[in-house]
Design a protein around this motif. Structure first.
Motif, PDB file in Angstrom:
ATOM      1  N   ASN A 122       1.050  -1.226   0.059  1.00 32.95           N
ATOM      2  CA  ASN A 122       0.010   0.141  -0.017  1.00 32.95           C
ATOM      3  C   ASN A 122       0.769   1.257  -0.033  1.00 32.95           C
ATOM      4  O   ASN A 122       1.862   1.198   0.661  1.00 32.95           O
ATOM      5  CB  ASN A 122      -0.994  -0.028   1.176  1.00 32.95           C
ATOM      6  CG  ASN A 122      -1.943   1.223   1.197  1.00 32.95           C
ATOM      7  OD1 ASN A 122      -1.498   2.166   1.787  1.00 32.95           O
ATOM      8  ND2 ASN A 122      -2.947   1.039   0.641  1.00 32.95           N
ATOM      9  N   GLY A 123       0.509   2.320  -0.628  1.00 31.20           N
ATOM     10  CA  GLY A 123       1.188   3.426  -0.696  1.00 31.20           C
ATOM     11  C   GLY A 123       1.439   4.349   0.427  1.00 31.20           C
ATOM     12  O   GLY A 123       2.382   5.105   0.543  1.00 31.20           O
ATOM     13  N   LEU A 124       0.774   4.025   1.652  1.00 29.37           N
ATOM     14  CA  LEU A 124       1.054   4.816   2.659  1.00 29.37           C
ATOM     15  C   LEU A 124       1.902   4.001   3.646  1.00 29.37           C
ATOM     16  O   LEU A 124       2.264   4.583   4.814  1.00 29.37           O
ATOM     17  CB  LEU A 124      -0.658   4.791   3.362  1.00 29.37           C
ATOM     18  CG  LEU A 124      -1.460   5.808   2.794  1.00 29.37           C
ATOM     19  CD1 LEU A 124      -2.690   5.987   3.431  1.00 29.37           C
ATOM     20  CD2 LEU A 124      -0.983   7.070   2.032  1.00 29.37           C
ATOM     21  N   CYS A 125       2.532   2.832   3.365  1.00 30.61           N
ATOM     22  CA  CYS A 125       3.391   2.067   4.394  1.00 30.61           C
ATOM     23  C   CYS A 125       4.424   1.479   3.739  1.00 30.61           C
ATOM     24  O   CYS A 125       4.548   1.330   2.757  1.00 30.61           O
ATOM     25  CB  CYS A 125       2.470   0.979   5.260  1.00 30.61           C
ATOM     26  SG  CYS A 125       2.061  -0.578   4.058  1.00 30.61           S
ATOM     27  N   TRP A 173      -2.022   7.454   7.952  1.00 29.94           N
ATOM     28  CA  TRP A 173      -3.195   6.618   8.247  1.00 29.94           C
ATOM     29  C   TRP A 173      -4.248   6.853   7.484  1.00 29.94           C
ATOM     30  O   TRP A 173      -4.942   7.726   6.796  1.00 29.94           O
ATOM     31  CB  TRP A 173      -3.925   7.100   9.851  1.00 29.94           C
ATOM     32  CG  TRP A 173      -4.896   5.868  10.242  1.00 29.94           C
ATOM     33  CD1 TRP A 173      -6.109   6.295  10.302  1.00 29.94           C
ATOM     34  CD2 TRP A 173      -4.541   4.563  10.364  1.00 29.94           C
ATOM     35  NE1 TRP A 173      -6.607   4.975  10.728  1.00 29.94           N
ATOM     36  CE2 TRP A 173      -5.782   4.014  10.582  1.00 29.94           C
ATOM     37  CE3 TRP A 173      -3.619   3.753  10.176  1.00 29.94           C
ATOM     38  CZ2 TRP A 173      -5.975   2.634  10.780  1.00 29.94           C
ATOM     39  CZ3 TRP A 173      -3.680   2.293  10.632  1.00 29.94           C
ATOM     40  CH2 TRP A 173      -4.797   1.770  10.838  1.00 29.94           C
ATOM     41  N   PRO A 174      -4.625   5.318   6.713  1.00 33.77           N
ATOM     42  CA  PRO A 174      -5.618   5.355   5.602  1.00 33.77           C
ATOM     43  C   PRO A 174      -7.074   5.848   6.063  1.00 33.77           C
ATOM     44  O   PRO A 174      -8.044   6.017   5.208  1.00 33.77           O
ATOM     45  CB  PRO A 174      -5.637   4.224   5.154  1.00 33.77           C
ATOM     46  CG  PRO A 174      -5.354   3.286   6.288  1.00 33.77           C
ATOM     47  CD  PRO A 174      -4.100   4.262   7.117  1.00 33.77           C
ATOM     48  N   GLY A 175      -7.407   5.728   7.405  1.00 36.22           N
ATOM     49  CA  GLY A 175      -8.756   5.760   7.852  1.00 36.22           C
ATOM     50  C   GLY A 175      -9.455   4.552   7.967  1.00 36.22           C
ATOM     51  O   GLY A 175      -8.760   3.428   8.254  1.00 36.22           O
ATOM     52  N   VAL A 188       1.474   0.006  13.235  1.00 33.08           N
ATOM     53  CA  VAL A 188       1.798  -1.108  12.866  1.00 33.08           C
ATOM     54  C   VAL A 188       0.669  -2.054  12.489  1.00 33.08           C
ATOM     55  O   VAL A 188       0.174  -2.557  13.408  1.00 33.08           O
ATOM     56  CB  VAL A 188       3.133  -1.727  13.323  1.00 33.08           C
ATOM     57  CG1 VAL A 188       3.417  -2.982  12.585  1.00 33.08           C
ATOM     58  CG2 VAL A 188       4.262  -0.540  13.394  1.00 33.08           C
ATOM     59  N   ILE A 189       0.594  -2.394  11.424  1.00 37.95           N
ATOM     60  CA  ILE A 189      -0.516  -3.777  11.186  1.00 37.95           C
ATOM     61  C   ILE A 189       0.500  -5.009  10.765  1.00 37.95           C
ATOM     62  O   ILE A 189       1.245  -4.905  10.112  1.00 37.95           O
ATOM     63  CB  ILE A 189      -1.449  -3.199   9.985  1.00 37.95           C
ATOM     64  CG1 ILE A 189      -2.338  -2.334  10.495  1.00 37.95           C
ATOM     65  CG2 ILE A 189      -2.297  -4.536   9.666  1.00 37.95           C
ATOM     66  CD1 ILE A 189      -3.365  -1.633   9.451  1.00 37.95           C
ATOM     67  N   LYS A 190       0.023  -5.948  11.743  1.00 34.27           N
ATOM     68  CA  LYS A 190       0.554  -7.282  11.383  1.00 34.27           C
ATOM     69  C   LYS A 190      -0.444  -8.288  10.735  1.00 34.27           C
ATOM     70  O   LYS A 190      -1.542  -8.521  11.039  1.00 34.27           O
ATOM     71  CB  LYS A 190       1.092  -7.711  12.847  1.00 34.27           C
ATOM     72  CG  LYS A 190       1.722  -9.007  12.570  1.00 34.27           C
ATOM     73  CD  LYS A 190       1.897  -9.579  14.296  1.00 34.27           C
ATOM     74  CE  LYS A 190       2.845 -10.933  13.951  1.00 34.27           C
ATOM     75  NZ  LYS A 190       3.098 -11.551  15.408  1.00 34.27           N
ATOM     76  N   LEU A 191       0.297  -8.905   9.686  1.00 40.02           N
ATOM     77  CA  LEU A 191      -0.623  -9.742   8.859  1.00 40.02           C
ATOM     78  C   LEU A 191       0.312 -11.105   8.994  1.00 40.02           C
ATOM     79  O   LEU A 191       1.415 -11.265   8.605  1.00 40.02           O
ATOM     80  CB  LEU A 191      -0.514  -9.220   7.103  1.00 40.02           C
ATOM     81  CG  LEU A 191      -0.940  -8.014   6.827  1.00 40.02           C
ATOM     82  CD1 LEU A 191      -0.901  -7.665   5.386  1.00 40.02           C
ATOM     83  CD2 LEU A 191      -2.332  -7.502   7.317  1.00 40.02           C
ATOM     84  N   GLY A 196       3.139  -4.193   8.431  1.00 38.63           N
ATOM     85  CA  GLY A 196       3.212  -2.788   7.596  1.00 38.63           C
ATOM     86  C   GLY A 196       3.159  -1.680   8.409  1.00 38.63           C
ATOM     87  O   GLY A 196       2.252  -1.288   9.497  1.00 38.63           O
ATOM     88  N   TRP A 197       4.165  -0.756   8.263  1.00 46.14           N
ATOM     89  CA  TRP A 197       4.402   0.482   9.206  1.00 46.14           C
ATOM     90  C   TRP A 197       3.591   1.768   8.638  1.00 46.14           C
ATOM     91  O   TRP A 197       4.202   2.317   7.549  1.00 46.14           O
ATOM     92  CB  TRP A 197       5.887   0.870   9.325  1.00 46.14           C
ATOM     93  CG  TRP A 197       6.929  -0.248   9.941  1.00 46.14           C
ATOM     94  CD1 TRP A 197       6.860  -1.518   9.379  1.00 46.14           C
ATOM     95  CD2 TRP A 197       7.978   0.006  10.648  1.00 46.14           C
ATOM     96  NE1 TRP A 197       7.731  -2.020   9.994  1.00 46.14           N
ATOM     97  CE2 TRP A 197       8.742  -1.309  10.698  1.00 46.14           C
ATOM     98  CE3 TRP A 197       8.530   1.046  11.281  1.00 46.14           C
ATOM     99  CZ2 TRP A 197       9.833  -1.372  11.608  1.00 46.14           C
ATOM    100  CZ3 TRP A 197       9.663   1.123  11.881  1.00 46.14           C
ATOM    101  CH2 TRP A 197      10.290  -0.324  12.138  1.00 46.14           C
TER     102      TRP A 197
END
Ligand code: GLC
Length: 428
Positions: free
Chosen positions: A326-329, A345-347, A398-401, A340-341
Motif C-alpha cells: 500500500n502506498g501509505l506504508c 493513516w488511511p482511515g 503497525v499492522i501485522k499480517l 506494515g508501518w
C-alpha cells in the motif's frame, strides 16, 4: 601464534560468523558516539584537518578536555531508553587523542584535561545498561609523526602499524569482553598488506574470539558500513548515520536543531534497514561537557517508547526484502508475518495489494486487536478500523499480517503472464 593465509582467514571468519554475529543481527539498532577534542571546537570532527590546525595548536585543546563525571552513563541510559542494543564510541578519532589510559599513546585523556579514562566509564555504563560494547578506532592519525610519513617511508610504516596494533591491543585487553571493533579511514595506505591487517586482525581476534569487526581496514571482515545512506550491501551490513547530515561531532545545538532528524524520520530509517536485513547505527555528538545534544533527546525517547510496543516489527533476524502493499506504508517481514508501518493513516478501510499468500490474521501491534478483513485473490481489504491511527506515541501504527506459509507478494499489474484474458487472475 600460527597465522593463517588470507583465503584461510576469510574462510575461517565465514565459518564462525553466524555464532559471533547472531546477537547483532537481532539487535538492529545501536548508538554511535563521536566524542573527542574536536567536540571543543564544535565545527565538525574533521576541524583539525579542514582548518589546517598545526599539531601544536591543536594539542592545546587537550588541557580543556573535561567532560562532567557520569557523562558516558547518560549516553548509555538514553541508548537503553531509545531501544538501542549496542553502542560504539570513538575511542580515538583521526585527531589522534585517545580517550583511555594508553601507554602506546601518551596523548590521552588520562594524561591531559580531566585525567580520566573515558573508555572505562563508557564500558562500565554499557555493562550497567546491558548494551553490547563497540570500540571505534581510527587508522588515520593526524597527531602521530608517522601517520602521514608511513605512506612513503618503510620504517615509519612499520612503526605506525605497530602503533595501530598496540593501541587496539590495549583496547581489547584492558576492558574485558568487547563486542565490536569498528575501524575507520584506512588512509594513507591503500592495501591490507600496507596496514598489515591480516596479521593485526588475527592477533586482535585471538584476544577477543567472539568479536565482530567492520570492513574498514581493507579486508572485508564481518560487516559492511554504508555511511550516510541506507543502501543494503552484500552480507551483513550496518548503515551509520549522523543525526543532522552535517557532522558526526558536536555542533551548536540550537543551530543544528532544524537539520536534525525527528522520531518519524528515524523510524523510517530503521524500517528501511531492518527490512533489508541491516542495522542502524545512529550517531550523537555529545557537547564538551558530555551532555547529549538537546535535539537528540526527545526523538530518541519517543522511539524507545514506540519500540517498546512495536519492536516486533523492527528487531530480530528477518527476511531481507520489504514489499509494497500500500502506498501509505513500508513493510518488514519475519516468520511468516508481514508488518506494515503506516506513515500516514488511511482511515477506516485500506486495501493491500499483491498478497499471494492466504491471510490468516490481521491485527494492530499497538493493541493486539484483530482487524476484520476479506481477501479476494491478491487483494486484502482491512475493514472497520478506527478513523484515526491507533498509535499515540509517534503516530505510526503497525499492522501485522500473519500467514501459514512464507509471505509471498506479487505485483500482478507488472506481470502480464499473470493475466489471462481481460480479468486479472491472481492464482499462478
Ligand atoms: C568518516 C569520517 C568520520 C566518521 C566516520 C563515521 O569516514 O572520516 O569523521 O567518524 O566516517 O562513519
Amino acid at each position: 601464534m600460527q597465522l593463517l593465509s588470507k583465503p584461510d582467514y576469510l574462510e575461517a571468519l565465514a565459518a564462525s560468523r553466524d555464532a559471533r554475529i547472531g546477537w547483532w543481527r537481532e539487535a538492529r539498532f545501536g548508538m554511535f558516539i563521536h566524542f573527542g577534542l574536536h567536540t571543543l571546537i564544535a565545527r565538525n570532527e574533521w576541524a583539525m584537518a579542514i582548518e589546517d590546525f598545526t599539531v601544536g595548536e591543536y594539542e592545546k585543546l587537550a588541557d580543556s578536555f573535561c567532560p562532567k563525571p557520569g557523562a558516558p552513563r547518560q549516553w548509555a541510559k538514553l541508548a537503553k531508553e531509545a531501544g538501542m542494543k549496542y553502542m560504539v564510541l570513538t575511542t580515538r578519532h583521526h585527531e589522534g587523542f585517545s580517550l583511555w589510559d594508553s601507554a602506546a599513546n601518551p596523548y590521552n585523556s588520562v594524561n591531559y584535561g580531566c585525567h580520566r579514562d573515558i573508555v572505562r566509564e563508557f564500558v562500565d555504563a554499557c555493562r550497567e545498561f546491558d548494551l553490547k560494547i563497540g570500540f571505534y578506532s581510527s587508522l588515520m592519525d593526524w597527531h602521530h609523526p608517522d601517520g602521514g610519513r608511513c605512506a612513503y617511508d618503510g620504517e615509519a610504516r612499520k612503526r605506525f602499524t605497530d602503533y595501530i596494533y598496540a593501541i587496539n591491543r590495549e583496547l581489547l585487553t584492558q576492558y574485558g569482553k568487547i563486542d565490536i571493533l569498528w575501524y575507520d579511514v584506512a588512509w594513507p595506505l591503500d592495501s591490507d598488506e600496507g596496514w598489515n591487517t591480516l596479521e593485526i586482525n588475527q592477533r586482535l581476534r585471538a584476544l577477543q574470539p567472539d568479536i565482530i569487526i567492520n570492513n574498514r581496514s581493507r579486508l572485508p571482515e564481518d560487516f559492511g558500513t554504508p555511511e550516510e545512506h541506507l543502501t543494503a550491501t552484500e552480507g551483513d551490513w550496518e548503515a551509520c548515520m549522523t543525526f543532522n547530515g552535517i557532522s558526526w561531532g558536536y555542533l551548536d545545538s540550537a543551530q543544528a536543531q532544524p537539520y536534525s532528524y525527528n522520531a518519524q524520520q528515524i523510524l523510517r530509517m530503521l524500517c528501511r534497514v531492518s527490512g533489508s536485513g541491516g542495522n542502524l547505527l545512529l550517531n550523537i555528538g555529545p557537547d564538551r561537557e558530555g551532555n547529549v545534544p538537546a535535539e537528540a533527546v526527545a526523538p530518541l525517547q519517543t522511539i524507545g517508547k514506540w519500540l517498546a510496543v512495536n519492536g516486533e516489527a523492527a528487531y530480530g533476524k528477518r527476511e531481507r526484502g520489504s514489499y509494497t502493499i500500500n502506498g501509505l506504508c513500508s513493510t518488514t517481514v519475519m516468520n511468516n508475518a508481514i508488518y506494515g508501518w503506516f506513515w500516514l493513516w488511511p482511515g477506516k478501510e485500506v486495501t493491500l495489494g499483491g498478497v499471494v499468500s492466504k491471510l490468516k490474521r490481521a491485527s494492530f501491534l499497538t493493541t493486539g486487536d484483530a482487524i476484520e478483513f476479506t481477501q479476494d485473490g491478491h487483494r486484502v481489504r482491512l475493514k472497520n478500523m478506527p478513523e484515526k491511527g491507533p498509535d499515540a506515541i509517534a503516530n505510526i501504527a503497525v499492522i501485522k499480517l500473519e500467514f501459514d506459509e512464507p509471505v509471498r507478494i506479487i505485483r500482478g499489474s507488472y506481470r502480464p503472464a499473470l493475466h489471462k484474458g481481460k480479468e486479472y487472475q491472481p492464482a499462478e
